[in-house]
Enzyme design. Structure first.
Site, PDB file in Angstrom:
ATOM      1  NE  ARG A  69      -3.619  -0.159   2.528  1.00 59.59           N
ATOM      2  CZ  ARG A  69      -4.303  -0.430   3.633  1.00 59.59           C
ATOM      3  NH1 ARG A  69      -4.386   0.479   4.593  1.00 59.59           N
ATOM      4  NH2 ARG A  69      -4.898  -1.591   3.789  1.00 59.59           N
ATOM      5  CD  GLU A  75      -3.257 -26.440   5.199  1.00 59.43           C
ATOM      6  OE1 GLU A  75      -3.998 -26.376   6.188  1.00 59.43           O
ATOM      7  OE2 GLU A  75      -3.150 -27.452   4.482  1.00 59.43           O
ATOM      8  CB  ILE A 120      -2.374 -27.061  12.099  1.00 62.41           C
ATOM      9  CG1 ILE A 120      -2.003 -26.330  13.396  1.00 62.41           C
ATOM     10  CG2 ILE A 120      -2.688 -28.514  12.358  1.00 62.41           C
ATOM     11  CD1 ILE A 120      -3.152 -26.234  14.389  1.00 62.41           C
ATOM     12  CD  GLU A 180      -5.972  -7.770  15.536  1.00 58.56           C
ATOM     13  OE1 GLU A 180      -5.551  -6.594  15.454  1.00 58.56           O
ATOM     14  OE2 GLU A 180      -5.570  -8.685  14.804  1.00 58.56           O
ATOM     15  CE  LYS A 228      -9.023 -18.713  12.029  1.00 64.61           C
ATOM     16  NZ  LYS A 228      -8.471 -18.454  13.378  1.00 64.61           N
ATOM     17  N   GLY A 282       0.383 -16.342  14.080  1.00 65.81           N
ATOM     18  CA  GLY A 282       1.762 -15.887  14.189  1.00 65.81           C
ATOM     19  C   GLY A 282       2.399 -15.841  12.823  1.00 65.81           C
TER      20      GLY A 282
END
Lengths: 437, 437
Positions: free
Chosen positions: B49, B133, B140, B194, B209, B307
């Protein structure tokens, strides 16, 4: 998004429990697999030992033979599934299949652990793929996880509970406080242990699987014979009880650590595992592998490690992966970058659980702890349960981290001293950090 | 066994935390990935950006632009990685990339959960692949596990802990007996939540999810808005304590069950989970998914769900899978067989944990249990802790299995009665079988 259908003709060698499971999936789930993957697997030929034996599944329309070469030499087959196990004939069959430009899927951990090097040389030359997902941890997609899921990670170490029989026996002993022998018999009654359970309980089966996983994880040639291996035959209900009181489970572990690019540590032995460790709660016939990759962190794969359905499902999952790879023609997964230098167990560092039977008189404990101290072994816990009117009493010692050779020297000295009865119990401790040095 | 090397030119859109991680892996681990897979990924273009912002990695030799179309319209790129998140611009970029015959890898769970149907129609038409994924459970490899490892299984159900923030907060509350607010602040301080944690704590992120996983597992089009979703904002230290005394953990669960070919149950809510359940011991920011396939049995995938490194690693793992699939050209993984009929929550059966604040006088408990009894709801446990000199006392009730609408009817009646103070706490119970009917 089915781009186009791809037909794969398959030959299956061996129609035991897993072989029957594979045939059943290929016959009954052909459409499901085609829908899920775009691959149309057609079971064309089956090779069995006894042609006249009655089978629990119908093989109508499939050529059944007792001659492996009718499969390995059939130019119309793309994949050969070897499920007869053992070394001699299986090796010949697999080599012949590779020489005839077939990809091979096998659940034969002993063969690939002990003689994999030579077979991989053939597959490298003929440019064929070998799938071993079913050889390690049945229905758990751990090999695929290492190959693709962790492909950008450097794998630093992994811990596995790889043998369902041993885990069932140890779980039973822990849960019902029974002896090893009783737990083994319970496992045999349930069909979780063979009538001759030697290869499971002595750790060989776990070591075979460790060799296969280590080759893949570290991309090094593994000398199976260099893997230090101890079984669970000597574990007593008493030790499980002491371990439990201190917050540990006893598990048969496969341990792999990378020290440097080619130097690794591989060992199979029962160990006291901290009760909070992820593998400590894996009970019964289940398997688990905890892998540490530098990018992914810790990843655990868990599930049923054996049984017709999970293992057959792993074979089919491998057939799918290999059909895709073979089609893409760009896989370097089996690349190997030299021979692993496997640490001698004498140089490996660990914490230890030691149980001695000590004569009930003064000075014995002092001489025992002195012998350990002289080798620089410091103790993190000493416990002597109160025993009344007995001539000897158990003494349980947990050590801080020490090299195995130092411990062995101390134990030699201790065993020659008069106050110690019989052989001490020596188990390694994993999963709990040293609180002091 | 490197058959031949395959070069994949890549464009990366979005250079936030995960984008930077992906760039770092592609630049630093190019050789590792090539060795492991035979794929040579070349990061050609990056879209950001702010062109002038200082970056923690060197992008020497890579074209940096602020125009997404310079990537999506570049005929030399095979893969576009979308890591800007959000709905609007991301959807336009992905559609344009697909229209220009590129495979897309994205971590954008909100977009694919809420607007996936339309995007998949484009990818089906253009015959390109979409990799998600990294959108579910970071490092995972659960999507890959479903696609290949469980490809011959019919997936019957799965349970997931899919949001690290919520799991961290609940773990903190349980471990330190702190309030929700204190645990949330601790999570924010550690960077696990957050500053505006709404989408995490209200369950939306988990539902996103769940929608993505359910689509893949059941091969049905999922209407995200039909997923019943409750968050963890109302969980108190008191309920965690009562649950713990009875051997339960409170976890935010994503639950998916197949009732028939097209009829499924999807829900996200906090629940009392039996302490021995495999997901009950997943602590902190970790994620886990326990999948039951008819062939494999239960398989657990566990690891870091978020992460930079684990998520970036998942993106790269997806790039590898998709490059192989694209090369083979035969994948039907994204095939969808109709629209899912998602059960209304009112018709879903569950056991319940109920906590009422009852006036300290006779008859209240009787009227309460009568109201439940009239709806055919039977109780498995009732507990009223002794409270001295208080005007009201908590009553904790565990029910046997009942339909949600029956419970709601009983609760309406109960809340209108005089002896009940305030709103009751209502949580579902999972993982422990009914001991009676």
């Amino acid at each position: 998004m089915e781009k186009r259908k791809k037909i794969i003709n398959v030959g299956l060698i061996g129609l035991g429990t897993v072989g029957t499971g594979v045939a059943r999936i290929l016959l009954k789930k052909r459409r499901t697999i085609l829908q899920n993957t775009g691959l149309d697997f057609r079971l064309k030929k089956v090779c069995v030992r006894h042609l006249k034996k009655r089978r629990p599944i119908s093989l109508k329309g499939i050529e059944v033979t007792d001659q492996p070469k009718k499969l390995t030499q059939d130019a119309s087959l793309q994949q050969i599934i070897e499920l007869i196990g053992g070394l001699g004939p299986a090796e010949r069959i697999i080599r012949e299949a590779l020489e005839n430009d077939k990809d091979v899927i096998s659940a034969n951990k002993a063969l690939f652990a002990e003689r994999g090097v030579g077979i991989y040389q053939v597959s490298k030359r003929t440019r064929n793929y070998i799938g071993l997902e079913a050889a390690v941890c049945g229905g758990i997609p751990v090999i695929q996880g290492i190959k693709e899921g962790l492909a950008s990670s450097r794998i630093d170490q992994f811990y596995g509970i790889l043998n369902g029989t041993c885990n069932y026996i140890l779980s039973q002993m822990s849960k019902f406080k029974t002896s090893y022998q009783d737990a083994l018999e319970a496992a045999q009654k349930k069909g979780y242990a063979e009538q001759d359970p030697t290869l499971d309980v002595n750790g060989s089966d776990t070591a075979h699987k460790l060799a296969i996983l280590a080759r893949l994880a570290f991309k090094l040639e593994i000398d199976y014979k260099a893997i230090h291996c101890e079984g669970i035959e000597g574990i007593t209900a008493e030790d499980i009880q002491y371990a439990s009181e201190m917050g540990y489970s006893i598990k048969l572990l496969a341990i792999a650590k990378r020290h440097s690019a080619k130097s690794i540590e591989l060992r199979v032995h029962p160990a006291l595992l901290d009760g909070k460790h992820l593998l400590a709660n894996i009970a019964g016939v289940n398997n688990g592998v905890l892998i540490h990759g530098d990018e992914t962190g810790e990843v655990l794969f868990y599930g049923k490690g054996a049984g017709e359905k999970p293992t057959a499902s792993a074979v089919v999952s491998d057939m799918i992966s290999i059909a895709l790879l073979s089609q893409s023609g760009i896989m370097a997964n089996e690349a190997i970058y030299g021979k692993a230098k496997i640490s001698k167990i004498s140089s490996v560092e660990s914490r230890y659980y030691l149980r001695f039977q000590c004569a009930n008189r003064s000075g014995v404990m002092g001489s025992l702890t002195r012998s350990l101290g002289r080798q620089g072994i410091s103790l993190s816990s000493v416990k002597q349960p109160e025993v009344q009117h007995a001539k000897s009493a158990p003494v349980v010692i947990l050590t801080h981290k020490t090299r195995e050779d130092k411990l062995r020297r101390a134990l030699k000295k201790i065993q020659s001293s008069k106050g110690i009865k019989g052989k001490p119990v020596i188990l390694r401790i994993e999963g709990r950090e040293d609180s002091a040095v």
